[in-house]
Design an enzyme around this catalytic site. Structure first.
Site: not given
Ligand code: PGA
Length: 254
Positions: A12, A102, A177, A217
């Site tokens: 990200k 996102e 997330g 997650s």
């Molecule tokens: P996360 O993100 O592992 O922090 O849940 C996964 C992603 O957005 O690809």
């Protein structure tokens, strides 16, 4: 038929170039070479660091693949702030992340725009990793399969689905997330459905060779349960990919 296992990190908008360099100094001390395909999607301004680090890691027997988190569908032009697939290919990128939730929600990317990006990636010989997944409201309304099917059908509509190379990442939006992972059974149910849709649109033979990753997650302590599922071929990891030891522990679970 065996499918490639892939452990992919989505950084990200985290890590400066110096922090990225440091990460790849540590990674070979914790990662065993050759366990699965290792992929990192850093912020675009770090791609050059990844190129340098990949060369260094190859001396330790680790093949590091990398790519941007987004591309524009045009080769070049007056598109301020956008990322050219053609240009990043010259930095040694092998893949491109496309349609992350996102991007869909914060940057208004539609399935039609995502389909064009998938096509551009294929044209530039970048393997698209197409992200799909339902929101909590869609899951609660029993619409998971309908939503995922449309994202796959439209997202892959401009490429030769039976022959081109691509990866699918199933990421339930409610698990990204949030610390709330899909259970192995929940994830497997949708992964099996993804495989069924791929069978419908690309044929059974191709569907058996496409890697379908789970994201949302994923952590070292839940990776093994998820990876034991027959239709889960790897992970797309956000938060836990930022620490080399956690990322390596997840890769080892594959
Ligand atoms: P996360 O993100 O592992 O922090 O849940 C996964 C992603 O957005 O690809």
């Amino acid at each position: 038929m065996s499918r490639q296992k892939i452990c992919a990190g989505n950084w990200k908008m985290y890590k400066t170039p110096d922090e990225a360099r440091e990460y790849f100094h540590v990674l070979p001390t914790v990662l065993k070479p050759g366990t699965c395909r290792i992929v990192i999607f850093p912020p675009a301004y770090n791609l050059l660091v990844l190129k340098e680090s990949a060369t260094a890691l190859s001396r330790a027997g680790i093949v590091l693949e990398y790519g941007p988190q987004n591309i524009h569908f045009q080769k070049e032009g007056a598109f301020t702030g956008e990322i050219s697939a053609h240009a990043v290919k010259t930095l040694g990128c092998e893949l491109a992340l496309i349609g992350h939730s996102e991007r869909r929600t914060l940057f208004n990317e539609t399935d039609d725009v995502i389909a064009k990006k998938v096509k551009t990636a294929v044209d530039e010989e970048l393997q698209p990793m197409l992200c799909v997944g339902e929101t909590l409201a869609e899951r609660d309304a029993g619409r998971t399969n309908e939503v995922v099917k449309k994202q796959l059908q439209v997202g892959l509509s401009l490429i030769d689905v039976a022959h081109d190379e691509y990866v699918i990442a199933y990421e339930p939006v409610w698990a990204i997330g949030t610390g709330r992972t899909a259970t192995p059974a929940q994830a497997e149910e949708t992964h099996a459905f993804v495989r069924q849709v791929l069978t419908e649109i690309a044929g059974a033979k191709k569907a058996q060779t496409v890697s379908v990753l789970y994201g949302g997650s994923v952590k070292p302590d839940n990776a093994a349960g998820l990876s034991a599922q027959p239709n889960i071929d790897g992970f797309l990891i956000g938060g836990a990919s930022l620490k080399p030891a956690d990322f390596a522990a997840i890769a080892l679970a594959l």
